[in-house]
Write an enzyme that holds these catalytic residues in place. Structure first.
Site, PDB file in Angstrom:
ATOM      1  N   PHE A  70       0.604  -1.078   0.247  1.00 30.49           N
ATOM      2  CA  PHE A  70       0.084  -0.177   0.403  1.00 30.49           C
ATOM      3  C   PHE A  70       0.587   1.105   0.237  1.00 30.49           C
ATOM      4  O   PHE A  70       1.336   1.463   0.440  1.00 30.49           O
ATOM      5  CB  PHE A  70      -1.234   0.112   1.165  1.00 30.49           C
ATOM      6  CG  PHE A  70      -2.096  -1.004   0.707  1.00 30.49           C
ATOM      7  CD1 PHE A  70      -3.243  -0.636   0.732  1.00 30.49           C
ATOM      8  CD2 PHE A  70      -1.871  -1.790   1.948  1.00 30.49           C
ATOM      9  CE1 PHE A  70      -4.563  -1.262   0.773  1.00 30.49           C
ATOM     10  CE2 PHE A  70      -3.105  -2.525   1.580  1.00 30.49           C
ATOM     11  CZ  PHE A  70      -4.316  -2.514   0.759  1.00 30.49           C
ATOM     12  N   ASP A  71       0.537   2.359  -1.015  1.00 30.16           N
ATOM     13  CA  ASP A  71       0.957   3.407  -0.439  1.00 30.16           C
ATOM     14  C   ASP A  71       0.686   4.432   0.178  1.00 30.16           C
ATOM     15  O   ASP A  71      -0.743   3.359   1.002  1.00 30.16           O
ATOM     16  CB  ASP A  71       0.325   4.248  -2.829  1.00 30.16           C
ATOM     17  CG  ASP A  71       1.257   5.758  -2.280  1.00 30.16           C
ATOM     18  OD1 ASP A  71       2.158   6.142  -1.323  1.00 30.16           O
ATOM     19  OD2 ASP A  71       0.261   6.845  -2.128  1.00 30.16           O
TER      20      ASP A  71
END
Length: 227
Positions: free
Chosen positions: A8-9
């Site tokens: 995940f960013d």
């Protein structure tokens, strides 16, 4: 289960960077006793986005981005300032804000039992660690990978190579990158042979040559893809 490892960013994927950016600028301008008009905010937002894209393309260093952006910004208004000092103040204010994207906590709580969750971000390490901790999201992640610590950034394959070498049993076919940026998250995934999810809540057009594997406009839509 098609994907067991989810990368995940942070900014504008799990945490609302637009809100944090505005908060930080408001606090900075208060300390400078200057008005932050909507026009001034838009000018900064545009310049900052341009500098981050240049950083992603390798045209400028991280140090140049962080130390020079306020020099460049205030030069636009005919002022010479201590850009390094302003940048330090701004990042301190930025770390105070950690509004979540809607349903971020619910998504991570739903996924954490059957998936391995990791953060992959180009953000400043001290800022990101504080925002993740104070938002309560840090507890869902097995590890946090930050370009500043790795020495490589998204979308460089070396960034993802480091991650692959530091996740036990990493398998490209079982891994998925989730992020809002076509130029760092989605392009980085494509360069490294990973599937990707473009989080695009504003339905922005994709004018690039990079195509995500999936596109969603709500975080909870990810559950149907990974389960």
């Amino acid at each position: 289960m098609k994907y067991s490892t989810l990368l995940f960013d942070v900014d504008d994927t799990l945490l609302n960077f637009q809100s944090s950016e505005k908060h930080a600028l408001e606090k900075l301008f208060q300390t400078l006793h200057k008005p932050l008009t909507p026009e001034v905010y838009r000018d900064y937002h545009s310049l900052n986005a341009q500098l981050w894209r240049r950083y992603e393309r390798g045209e400028i260093s991280r140090e140049t981005l962080l130390d020079e952006r306020f020099n460049l910004f205030f030069q636009h208004y005919g002022e010479n300032v201590d850009g390094t000092l302003y940048g330090q103040k701004y990042r301190s204010f930025l770390s105070e804000s950690h509004d979540q994207i809607p349903n971020a906590t619910k998504l991570l709580a739903d996924l954490t039992h059957d998936h391995h969750l990791y953060i992959v971000t180009n953000g400043v390490a001290s800022t990101q660690h504080r925002r993740l901790k104070e938002s309560g999201l840090d507890k869902y992640f097995d590890n946090v990978f930050i370009s500043e610590k790795i020495g490589h950034k998204k979308p460089e394959p070396a960034f993802f190579d480091y991650i692959a070498n530091n996740i036990s049993g990493f398998n490209k076919q079982d891994s998925l990158v989730v992020g809002d940026s076509l130029t760092s998250d989605i392009l980085g995934a494509a360069k490294y042979g990973l599937d990707s999810v473009w989080f695009n809540p504003q339905h922005q057009p994709n004018a690039s040559s990079t195509q995500p594997t999936y596109e969603i406009d709500q975080l909870l839509d990810l559950e149907a893809i990974v389960s």
